[in-house]
Motif scaffolding. Structure first.
Motif, PDB file in Angstrom:
ATOM      1  N   ARG A  67      -4.637  -4.745  -5.658  1.00  0.00           N
ATOM      2  CA  ARG A  67      -3.640  -5.238  -4.723  1.00  0.00           C
ATOM      3  C   ARG A  67      -4.270  -6.317  -3.859  1.00  0.00           C
ATOM      4  O   ARG A  67      -5.310  -6.119  -3.266  1.00  0.00           O
ATOM      5  CB  ARG A  67      -3.110  -4.110  -3.826  1.00  0.00           C
ATOM      6  CG  ARG A  67      -2.319  -3.061  -4.601  1.00  0.00           C
ATOM      7  CD  ARG A  67      -1.685  -2.096  -3.622  1.00  0.00           C
ATOM      8  NE  ARG A  67      -0.827  -1.146  -4.310  1.00  0.00           N
ATOM      9  CZ  ARG A  67      -1.198   0.076  -4.647  1.00  0.00           C
ATOM     10  NH1 ARG A  67      -2.414   0.493  -4.377  1.00  0.00           N
ATOM     11  NH2 ARG A  67      -0.369   0.892  -5.246  1.00  0.00           N
ATOM     12  N   PRO A 102       0.831  -1.210   0.000  1.00  0.00           N
ATOM     13  CA  PRO A 102       0.000   0.000   0.000  1.00  0.00           C
ATOM     14  C   PRO A 102       0.863   1.256   0.000  1.00  0.00           C
ATOM     15  O   PRO A 102       1.893   1.311   0.674  1.00  0.00           O
ATOM     16  CB  PRO A 102      -0.798  -0.111   1.304  1.00  0.00           C
ATOM     17  CG  PRO A 102      -0.747  -1.559   1.666  1.00  0.00           C
ATOM     18  CD  PRO A 102       0.569  -2.062   1.162  1.00  0.00           C
ATOM     19  N   GLU A 132      -3.367  -6.762   1.866  1.00  0.00           N
ATOM     20  CA  GLU A 132      -3.661  -5.341   1.744  1.00  0.00           C
ATOM     21  C   GLU A 132      -4.223  -4.746   3.034  1.00  0.00           C
ATOM     22  O   GLU A 132      -3.773  -3.703   3.501  1.00  0.00           O
ATOM     23  CB  GLU A 132      -4.655  -5.133   0.593  1.00  0.00           C
ATOM     24  CG  GLU A 132      -5.356  -3.780   0.557  1.00  0.00           C
ATOM     25  CD  GLU A 132      -4.486  -2.649   0.056  1.00  0.00           C
ATOM     26  OE1 GLU A 132      -4.912  -1.493   0.142  1.00  0.00           O
ATOM     27  OE2 GLU A 132      -3.380  -2.946  -0.421  1.00  0.00           O
TER      28      GLU A 132
END
Length: 499
Positions: free
Chosen positions: A248, A45, A376
């Motif tokens: 992601r 991230p 994530e």
């Protein structure tokens, strides 16, 4: 144990430029070392740590909740097996999995001679506390040199110590004993939770050591690499990053985003890889950069051994300063660079050193490994935590250790992180077998096939290395270089030359 190297799909020979760049850390990613290699996608991230902590207990509660949600998603998808080294990361993983699946968790641990004795004891304790079934995988020392070639071909890139081979063997034996098809691992915790104080400085010190030795191994190619690093980064050598806006998800070896897996399922692997991270996947302890052996001393020693040398580049006594001023590989220009050095380093060490021995090594045996700490949801919370709650009193991951106090006994969660045993061929109980392997793969014909190696220089370094005591300060750096060279020679032997 297999007796033949695994089949390798036909590919073009290794690029001489890729070989020199890898040895000199002159590119932001080595994921494309072989043209047919599928890169490992590490999608961290894009968050920046908060400046200060206003409510530490609130942050700890938020972190624990994120951890619980993350592990529950895996467990509800049917994954009940974990890799348990005995460190706080794998202990917290095992404990949380057991909380969500009481009586169903099976934990796999590794019995190899360089495994930390305290952590192995803690693994047994965690299995007892959580009610997990513990399976101890014995890895005899003799199989490590015997399966080095297999591990290199499975990893699809150069490896630099026996831990990466042990990881390959761990998955091989775990699969034979019924593990899988999916395992969870604690890999990545150090990178998102600042688990090792001083990791960045230690990694840069290792890079400097590697470059110092690469000057001897590459000759003029090293000088070209120096020039390339001091000039604008060449096109086409950038890191492999996902395009902006790409989804992601969990880092795993299944080739699928988490969204395509059953209800939040994610996978991970045992933490047996190591290196610049200074974590479970770390190599040997490294001193301060100013303590590194100067390049001119290396040349002096080598020249006493061998009169045949590569053509000389700039004066060697100037190179120490030059090498120390070069950018670290994670600082090289790249497309869509992550916003902080911490994130760029984390991505580099995960993609280049920590994950290949785990994800690809497991996949070679039909196992999928998933890494919940890199999911994530959890990574976003962890990477936003202020540094002040992560590094405290010499501990890394301080807030996480505090947050899991209801899950992990104090003697496990507060155990000091000890430097990983610097396993080299010299310190192995089967030293003679390792040295035999080195001689076979670092022969003049093998080295010459890589096209950019100063063969006589490497042979001189190897002979010097064979005479070192295991605790010599140069044993670790030289072992990393020789294992990389051996890896490259093996990859070259299993690829087709360019047309």
């Amino acid at each position: 144990m297999p007796t033949r190297p695994p089949k390798v799909s036909p590919a073009r020979g290794l690029s001489p430029r890729a070989v020199s760049d890898l040895l000199f850390h002159a590119r932001a990613s080595n994921a494309d070392l072989r043209p047919d290699t599928e890169p490992i996608g590490v999608a961290l991230p894009r968050v920046i740590r908060e400046a200060e902590a206003r409510d530490e207990e609130g942050l700890a509660a938020r972190l624990l909740a994120a951890w619980s949600d993350t592990v529950r998603a895996h467990v509800e998808a049917g994954t009940h097996e974990v890799s348990l080294s005995g460190g706080v990361d794998s202990a917290a993983l095992c404990a949380m999995a057991a909380r969500h699946a009481p009586g169903k968790v099976r934990a796999w641990t590794m019995d190899v001679h360089f495994a930390d004795a305290v952590e192995r004891s803690n693994a047994r304790r965690m299995a007892k506390v959580t009610g997990a079934e513990l399976v101890d995988v014995l890895i005899p020392d003799t199989v490590l040199p015997d399966l080095f070639e297999h591990a290199v071909l499975a990893n699809q890139t150069a490896i630099l110590n026996a831990r990466a081979v042990a990881s390959y063997v761990f998955y091989l034996e775990a699969r034979r004993q019924g593990a899988g098809p999916v395992l969870l691992s604690g890999a990545g915790a150090d990178e998102v939770l600042q688990g090792t104080p001083g990791a960045l400085a230690s990694a840069k010190a290792r890079v400097d050591e590697d470059r110092t030795l690469a000057v001897r191994a590459l000759g003029f190619e090293a000088m070209a690499a120096v020039d390339n690093l001091r000039a604008p980064f060449p096109a086409g050598s950038r890191d492999h990053e996902e395009p902006p806006g790409a989804a992601r998800g969990a880092v795993d070896n299944s080739g699928r985003p988490l969204d395509e897996a059953p209800h939040g399922d994610q996978e991970s692997k045992p933490s047996t890889g190591h290196f610049p991270s200074g974590n479970d996947g770390s190599d040997q302890a490294v001193g301060r950069r100013e303590d590194s052996t100067p390049v001119d001393n290396l040349r002096t020693v080598s020249e006493r051994r061998n009169s045949d040398h590569a053509p000389r580049g700039p004066p060697v006594d100037n190179l120490g300063t030059v090498l120390a001023s070069l950018p670290a590989p994670w600082e090289l220009p790249q497309e869509d660079a992550l916003p902080s050095e911490e994130l760029r380093y984390a991505k580099w060490v995960l993609a280049e050193l920590i994950l290949p021995p785990e994800l690809r090594g497991a996949r070679a045996h039909g196992l999928t490994v998933r890494t919940p700490y890199l999911d994530e949801g959890f990574a976003r919370v962890a990477l936003a935590l202020p540094e002040s709650v992560l590094q405290r009193d010499g501990f890394g991951k301080w807030l996480f250790r505090h947050a899991v106090r209801s899950l992990v006994p104090d003697e496990v969660r507060l155990a000091r992180k000890t430097p990983r045993y610097g396993h080299t061929a010299l310190s192995s109980p089967v030293r003679s077998r390792w040295l035999e392997l080195y001689r076979a793969w670092l022969s003049p014909s093998r080295l010459d096939s890589l096209q950019v190696i100063n063969t006589q220089g490497v042979l001189g370094l190897m002979e010097r290395y064979f005479r070192l005591p295991p605790d010599d300060a140069q044993a670790g750096p030289m072992d990393r270089l020789l294992m990389r060279l051996m890896s490259l020679a093996m990859l070259q032997a299993h690829t087709k030359a360019p047309p």
